[in-house]
Design an enzyme around this catalytic site. Structure first.
Site, PDB file in Angstrom:
ATOM      1  N   ASP A   1       0.957  -1.338   0.073  1.00  0.00           N
ATOM      2  CA  ASP A   1      -0.236  -0.463  -0.129  1.00  0.00           C
ATOM      3  C   ASP A   1       1.145   1.256   0.161  1.00  0.00           C
ATOM      4  OD1 ASP A   1       0.716  -0.452   2.657  1.00  0.00           O
ATOM      5  OD2 ASP A   1      -0.852   0.806   3.705  1.00  0.00           O
TER       6      ASP A   1
ATOM      7  N   GLU B   1      -0.176  -1.308   5.545  1.00  0.00           N
ATOM      8  CA  GLU B   1       0.923  -0.734   6.933  1.00  0.00           C
ATOM      9  C   GLU B   1       1.305   0.474   7.091  1.00  0.00           C
ATOM     10  OE1 GLU B   1       5.385   0.547   7.523  1.00  0.00           O
ATOM     11  OE2 GLU B   1       3.517   0.829   6.346  1.00  0.00           O
TER      12      GLU B   1
HETATM   13 ZN   LIG Z   1       7.203   2.508   3.981  1.00  0.00          ZN
END
Ligand SMILES: [Zn+2]
Length: 393
Positions: A80, A142
């Protein structure tokens, strides 16, 4: 190791170009990218496991190749990227633009550049008689608090075979990074009681109680600032309030206020103890006063996100090997967080080393220098030689 058995830069370029074309902003699905990676690996004869979120809209990818048994090295990254909303880009965000020896695009440095290098390296790994397995672990979500990787780690823990080491390719300018602070982010909701401000004592002013809590939090920074670890910058744990909402009009005693706070803490510091002190103050001191006026008044805390600190022994064999693979003895800590502490907790020794700099991450016109990608490929080539000749761990 260079030449015949190395990684072709044309492959890195082509793979990065493809990876950047997927809009994998954390709020979006990452499945198109994951399917692309799975198909690519399948084309090379490597099977992947996908670990989906509950809605089935996002997935982690987990793959393994090489000999059977425990040990080996995991190469890990998140798929992401942070949003481009409100940023002024001169280059297209979701495609690769080459300019001035750099590749531009959202995620080029954080951290699709690393993933492109790893994918381009797979044929090289497969061409060798590896003595230890290689694992690939690509996560989602993340950037919104290391959320996605948790199911991947559960999967890893339940697997019969586990890697010994993990390299997370977050941008460190290819310097071996052995540590970062942990983080806890919390939301506090203060429920008071509204009334006309002319009769203020009949209400419970949620903003004023929130202000007392925020003041208490600030006071907790003082003792934290005395526990020093000079390896980190700043060399102590910090707390702060970043967002606050509350109130409707000056002539109404506000019935609700919420604020978001965070703590960034050194390895070895007990973050829970700090927040327990705050919660005790809320429950033991403030709530009784509030409830004396309005029994329904309350203070609630909710978790937003958290990840543990990372601290791998700089003197460990792993740290020394990584220094050799990355051709850098410039061991560092970083200010940003990674999934590393979570892997470490799962028993996989973890360090961070990847192409590009976080100076370019999260910004408009994010880019990675082509030289950095080449450096990353050298690290993977050196790792491959080591996996080919080393006796295992
Ligand atoms: Zn990163």
């Amino acid at each position: 190791m260079t030449g015949e058995a190395g990684i072709a830069h044309a492959d890195v370029h082509e793979l990065l170009s493809k990876l950047l074309s997927f809009d994998t902003t954390s709020r979006e699905s990452n499945l198109a990218l994951i399917q692309f990676v799975r198909d690519y690996l399948q084309g090379l004869g490597v099977e992947s496991e996908l670990i989906f979120n509950e809605e089935g809209s996002k997935a982690n990818l987990y793959a393994r190749f090489g000999p059977a048994g425990d040990g080996g090295v995991m190469l890990s990254g998140h798929t992401d990227v942070v949003p481009v909303d409100g940023q002024n880009w001169t280059f297209p965000a979701f495609e690769l633009t080459e300019h001035d020896q750099r590749y531009y695009g959202r995620g080029s440095t954080d951290m699709k550049g690393f993933i492109a290098c790893v994918l381009a390296a797979v044929p090289m790994f497969l061409n060798k008689e590896l003595r230890m397995p290689v694992y690939l672990a690509f996560s989602y979500d993340e950037e919104v608090g290391c959320l996605g990787v948790r199911s991947l780690i559960d999967h890893l823990k339940a697997s019969p075979e586990k890697p010994a080491l993990c390299i997370i390719g977050e941008p460190t300018s290819m310097k071996p990074v052995y540590g970062h602070k942990g983080k806890v982010a919390l939301r506090c909701k203060v429920h008071g009681k509204a009334c006309h401000s002319a009769y203020a004592p009949e209400g419970v002013n949620a903003i004023e109680y929130a202000a007392q809590l925020i003041g208490k939090l600030s006071s907790l920074a003082e003792p934290l600032s005395k526990q020093l670890d000079e390896r980190f910058d700043p060399p102590y744990s910090t707390v702060q309030t970043g967002v606050i909402k509350g109130g409707a009009a000056l002539n109404i005693v506000p019935e609700f206020c919420q604020f978001d706070m965070e703590m960034r803490y050194l390895p070895g510091v007990d973050a829970a103890a700090t927040f327990n002190t705050l919660a005790d103050y809320a429950k033991g001191t403030l709530e009784p006063k509030m409830q004396a006026v309005a029994p329904e008044a309350s203070i609630q805390f909710e978790s937003i996100s958290a990840y543990p600190p990372l601290l791998t022994d700089q003197q460990s064999e792993f740290a020394q090997w990584l220094g050799q693979w990355a051709e850098s003895q410039s061991y560092q800590t970083v200010a940003f967080g990674t999934e590393g502490g979570l892997f470490d907790e799962a028993g996989v020794a973890t360090m961070v080393c990847g192409p590009g700099s976080m100076d370019q991450g999260h910004k408009p016109d994010e880019y990675v220098e082509i030289d950095q990608l080449k450096h990353c490929c050298r690290m993977l080539e050196n790792l491959c030689s080591w996996l080919d000749t080393s006796d295992g761990l």
